[in-house]
Each structure stands twice: as C-alpha cells, then as structure tokens.
Design a protein around this motif. Structure first.
Motif, PDB file in Angstrom:
ATOM      1  N   TYR A  78       0.832  -1.198   0.000  1.00 39.54           N
ATOM      2  CA  TYR A  78       0.000   0.000   0.000  1.00 39.54           C
ATOM      3  C   TYR A  78       0.872   1.254   0.000  1.00 39.54           C
ATOM      4  O   TYR A  78       1.857   1.353   0.740  1.00 39.54           O
ATOM      5  CB  TYR A  78      -0.917   0.026   1.224  1.00 39.54           C
ATOM      6  N   SER A 129       9.459   3.440  -3.616  1.00 39.98           N
ATOM      7  CA  SER A 129       8.393   2.470  -3.815  1.00 39.98           C
ATOM      8  C   SER A 129       8.870   1.298  -4.670  1.00 39.98           C
ATOM      9  O   SER A 129       8.519   0.135  -4.408  1.00 39.98           O
ATOM     10  CB  SER A 129       7.184   3.154  -4.460  1.00 39.98           C
ATOM     11  N   LEU A 158      -0.758  -4.172  -5.695  1.00 38.97           N
ATOM     12  CA  LEU A 158      -0.342  -2.812  -5.368  1.00 38.97           C
ATOM     13  C   LEU A 158      -1.601  -1.962  -5.272  1.00 38.97           C
ATOM     14  O   LEU A 158      -2.403  -1.918  -6.214  1.00 38.97           O
ATOM     15  CB  LEU A 158       0.581  -2.234  -6.447  1.00 38.97           C
ATOM     16  N   GLY A 160      -3.080   1.929  -3.795  1.00 38.03           N
ATOM     17  CA  GLY A 160      -2.762   3.230  -3.224  1.00 38.03           C
ATOM     18  C   GLY A 160      -3.899   4.198  -3.451  1.00 38.03           C
ATOM     19  O   GLY A 160      -4.784   3.967  -4.289  1.00 38.03           O
ATOM     20  N   SER A 168       1.374   3.276  -7.904  1.00 40.25           N
ATOM     21  CA  SER A 168       1.024   1.897  -8.218  1.00 40.25           C
ATOM     22  C   SER A 168       1.010   1.686  -9.727  1.00 40.25           C
ATOM     23  O   SER A 168       1.490   0.663 -10.241  1.00 40.25           O
ATOM     24  CB  SER A 168      -0.343   1.548  -7.624  1.00 40.25           C
ATOM     25  N   ILE A 189      -3.726  -4.116  -9.509  1.00 40.26           N
ATOM     26  CA  ILE A 189      -3.485  -2.841  -8.837  1.00 40.26           C
ATOM     27  C   ILE A 189      -4.837  -2.195  -8.531  1.00 40.26           C
ATOM     28  O   ILE A 189      -5.782  -2.274  -9.325  1.00 40.26           O
ATOM     29  CB  ILE A 189      -2.585  -1.875  -9.642  1.00 40.26           C
TER      30      ILE A 189
END
Length: 328
Positions: A78, A129, A158, A160, A168, A189
């Motif tokens: 995250y 990241s 992933l 976000g 992401s 994602i």
C-alpha cells in the motif's frame, strides 16, 4: 509553525515555505503507534525495509492470522497519498483506514513510508516504492515472520490512494520491462481516487478553474518539469507518454468519487484501459456525493465501508467477474 518568518510560497493545504528555505507542513504530521487495534482486532508493527535510505513499512494483519498461520493471505503493498508532500505510514487517519481495510479484507498489508518532497525531490518517492517492491521479491521479506508465515506472495497487489495510486500505476508499468518482473507476479493494482492530471482541463475541471489552478500548483511544486502537468509522471496520456499499454498485472480496479476534482482523470484512466482491448481486466466504482479520499477522513462511514468491501472483493476474487462498472 513559525508565524514570524516571511513566507515565500504556500501550497494550500499542504505546506508553507519561508524565504530562508525552511518550511512547515500544515497537516499530515500526526503520529499513531502500531499495535493491536481494539476495535478491528487488526495487528500492526513497523519494520525497517531499506536500511540505506532508512525507509520503513508498517505491516498489518488480521489478529486471526496469528492463530491460523497455515492459511496464506493475499499480500497488498500500500502507498499512501498526500500529494507527495504530507502523510506517512504513522498518520492516524491512514492507520485507522488500513485497520478497517485489513479487517474487511482478511489480507496482509505492507504500507510503505516513502520519502517526501521537499526534503527529497521526485523521483525519490517513486524510487523508494520501487525499492520496496524489490524488497518484497527478496529473501529479506520472506525472513520477516508475519510475511513468511501468513502472506501469499503469489497473490500480490499494489494499492494506493491519490499519489499512492499514481505510483502503483508506474510500478506496474515499470515491471513489464524489468528483470524484476520475472520474479514478481503482480495480480492486480487498486487505484483509489488516483492522482493524475494534465495541462488541458477535462470534464469538471473546465467549469472549475479555481480548483484546476490549485491542483496545478501542487504538481508544479513537487515536480520541476518543463512539461508541467503534462509530465508523464502525472499525465500518463500526454504526448509521448506510454498510456496504460504494458501494465504488468492481471486486473485493475479504479475507484473515483463524484465530487473529487480528480474524478475525470480516474475515469479517463479506466476508459483507456477498457478501450485497449488488452489482457488487463478493468473495473470501476464511483462513490456518489463524496470528495477526495473521504474514506481516509472517515473510515467508519457507510460509504467508506462499501469502498473497503469492493476492494476486498477485488483482492479476494478469482478473476471471473471483471470489466464491470458500478455506482454506489
């Protein structure tokens, strides 16, 4: 905050910069410790994942996971929002929202504490990241007991919100052409109110030049690019940008909010995915009557709960129910 010094720039509502080069963050600096959340029964702890840069992560797991270690849970990496300027893994609002998300979803979450502007100009946040994703693929991550015992590395997502959703996307694009993509199987994602933008206004931006100018100022502060808001980092559909072709994942969920000035950029992202005809399954959810990252400010409200349920379904589904759109 120092009110006696002369201000050279204020990027509302995030940061005030003084003429002597110092600055004050105006929000997003509060701290909440990890531990057992009594309401959701979710456990969390902080771990140092990148010693060279001091980057840490906060790992979350449902308390039931400690009692049923034989059950492997989906693993979510995250990335929090905050326009690359504010917030952290210890932000009380993010901590509460991730507790709620984990409780609803029955997953393991690794929330990454990437470096922020202005101390660390972009692309530091993207680099951190990416390094966190490299750590996930390494033996070091598998030596972390909660991940080793309870995380299913073959069900990796992933997710976000805002700027974290932006990252992401870029990580999933970078994976396709990198050797790391041979070691990381990215299932999907999740893009929650993604922070994309552009020089030319679209949708609601046309009728709201004030908010358009405000968001312009955010990006121009964090990214010193001669392309402005058409830099490929913030506008994946600008001239010369790669768009969405090449995402290294099986599916994408885009969540937008009706009153969010970023809404039309999120819808555009979904539309481009749907039009691409590629192997990536696209889903979208629009939340009526809410603004940007409302679920971070009030994770206990009913619409936030519906958002968490949709993300839970996305992460835990078997992949048969895609290419759908819903409004809540």
């Amino acid at each position: 905050m120092d009110s006696s010094k002369e201000v050279s720039l204020e990027i509302f509502p995030y940061i005030r910069v003084y003429k002597d080069g110092t600055f004050d963050r105006l929000t997003g600096f509060e701290i909440a410790p990890p531990g057992l959340d009594p309401e959701t029964r979710v456990e969390s702890k902080d771990v140092l994942i990148l010693p060279d840069t001091g980057i840490s992560a906060r790992i979350y797991r449902p308390s039931s996971a400690s009692a049923s270690a034989a059950k492997k849970l989906p693993l979510v990496i995250y990335f929090h929002g905050g326009a690359f300027i504010i917030a952290s893994i210890a932000d009380p609002k993010y901590h509460a929202s991730l507790n709620a998300f984990v409780a609803e979803s029955d997953i393991i979450v690794v929330s990454v504490d990437y470096r922020r502007v202005p101390e660390y100009p972009l692309p530091a946040a993207y680099d951190d990241s990416w390094a966190a994703l490299q750590w996930i693929a390494s033996g070091e991550a598998r030596r972390e007991s909660w991940l080793r015992d309870q995380a299913d590395f073959d069900r990796l997502f992933l997710i976000g919100d805002s700027g974290g959703a932006n990252m992401s996307h870029h990580l999933a694009m970078r994976l396709r052409g990198d050797v790391l993509g041979e070691r990381v199987k990215l299932s999907g994602i999740g893009m929650i109110q993604p922070y994309f933008w552009g020089e030319t206004p679209i949708g609601a931006e046309v009728a709201d030049p004030g908010r358009k100018a405000l968001v312009d100022s955010w990006w121009r502060f964090v990214c010193a690019s001669d392309k402005g808001c058409d830099d490929p980092l913030i506008n994946p559909f600008a001239d010369g940008a790669p768009g969405v072709n090449g995402l290294a994942c099986e599916k994408v969920l885009v969540i937008v909010s009706e009153k969010d000035i970023l809404r039309d950029r999120g819808r555009l992202y979904y539309d481009k995915l749907a039009e691409s005809g590629g192997a990536v399954a696209a889903e979208i959810m629009e939340i009526e009557g809410e603004d940007h990252v409302f679920q971070i400010f009030d994770p206990s409200c009913e619409k936030a709960k519906r958002l968490f349920k949709r993300m839970a379904s996305f992460v835990n589904s078997d992949g048969d129910d895609h290419n759908k759109e819903s409004a809540e």
